[in-house]
Motif scaffolding. Structure first.
Motif, mmCIF file in Angstrom:
data_model
loop_
_atom_site.group_PDB
_atom_site.id
_atom_site.type_symbol
_atom_site.label_atom_id
_atom_site.label_comp_id
_atom_site.label_asym_id
_atom_site.label_seq_id
_atom_site.Cartn_x
_atom_site.Cartn_y
_atom_site.Cartn_z
ATOM 1 N N TYR A 55 0.831 -1.206 0.000
ATOM 2 C CA TYR A 55 0.000 0.000 0.000
ATOM 3 C C TYR A 55 0.868 1.259 0.000
ATOM 4 N N PHE A 56 0.384 2.317 -0.666
ATOM 5 C CA PHE A 56 1.014 3.627 -0.504
ATOM 6 C C PHE A 56 -0.043 4.629 -0.074
ATOM 7 N N ASN A 57 0.409 5.695 0.569
ATOM 8 C CA ASN A 57 -0.491 6.650 1.211
ATOM 9 C C ASN A 57 -0.295 8.046 0.653
ATOM 10 N N VAL A 58 -1.407 8.755 0.511
ATOM 11 C CA VAL A 58 -1.395 10.167 0.130
ATOM 12 C C VAL A 58 -2.335 10.904 1.064
ATOM 13 N N CYS A 59 -1.928 12.089 1.520
ATOM 14 C CA CYS A 59 -2.792 12.943 2.330
ATOM 15 C C CYS A 59 -3.051 14.245 1.583
ATOM 16 N N VAL A 60 -4.311 14.655 1.555
ATOM 17 C CA VAL A 60 -4.697 15.873 0.843
ATOM 18 C C VAL A 60 -5.645 16.689 1.724
ATOM 19 N N ARG A 61 -5.954 17.904 1.273
ATOM 20 C CA ARG A 61 -6.947 18.750 1.921
ATOM 21 C C ARG A 61 -8.151 18.887 0.985
ATOM 22 N N LEU A 62 -9.314 18.502 1.469
ATOM 23 C CA LEU A 62 -10.551 18.662 0.707
ATOM 24 C C LEU A 62 -11.210 19.981 1.071
#
Length: 211
Positions: free
Chosen positions: A25-32
């Protein structure tokens, strides 16, 4: 579910490479941007929590790669999926609510409220847990409304080999109108481009909700 023909699938080599990784798995964090959605829910006196879960289910069904799974070491395409949502019980421990897609937000709110109430009255290892966990057609969703996080890391098991996407929604910032989202996907099934396109679908689903 429909099996994918590896001989004609463009990701055949990518699938073969990443499915053997110890931690694939790889992870990405964003702002909605959820300011309009929050204001809509406030004005309509409906659940903001249910609204963004509903939007996430809509977006995940609208974007085909989010419906890819690994079953018996082969890729499969789902036609639908359920949300496995972590919710807080009265004793500050969590329960799983298993939510089905609905044709309207009004129907989803009724369904989600009933499922949530029932789940919180049962132990973690409930009948619903026994009948549902370990199945491939789930979308894992957690909520951390207390934290405006910038990164996230999941606990995981070596037996977790379905390639189920994992979403974590964070704390809504009333000043900026933004909310963090962490997304984990299986690299044998999706790349960074796919994550970016899903985020576009999700943001559009959120924006359309309050129009």
């Amino acid at each position: 579910m429909t099996p994918i023909d590896l001989t004609s699938w463009s990701r055949q080599q990518h699938f073969s490479l990443f499915k053997e990784f110890t931690q694939p798995y790889f992870n990405v964090c964003v702002r909605l941007d959820v300011a309009a959605l929050y204001q809509y829910c406030k004005a309509q006196q409906c659940s903001f929590f249910h609204a963004y879960i509903y939007a996430a289910l809509q977006a995940s069904h609208a974007y085909q790669p989010m419906l890819l799974r690994i079953i018996d070491n082969m890729p499969w395409q789902l036609t639908t999926q359920r949300a496995s949502v972590v919710e807080l019980a009265d004793d500050d421990t969590f329960r799983f609510s298993y939510l089905l897609p609905q044709s309207s937000f009004a129907d989803f709110q009724v369904h989600a409220s009933a499922v949530s109430l029932a789940a919180k009255q049962q132990p973690l290892f409930s009948d619903a847990f026994a009948c549902t966990e370990g199945q491939a057609d789930l979308l894992h969703i957690s909520v951390l409304p207390w934290l405006d996080f910038m990164s996230f890391s999941h606990a995981f098991s070596q037996a977790d080999n379905f390639g189920i996407p994992k979403l974590v929604f964070g704390k809504f910032n009333a000043k900026t109108g933004k909310m963090p989202l962490s997304i984990d996907v299986h690299h044998a099934l999706m790349d960074g481009l796919h994550v970016a396109k899903f985020i576009e679908h999700l943001q559009r689903s959120i924006d359309d909700f309050s129009v």
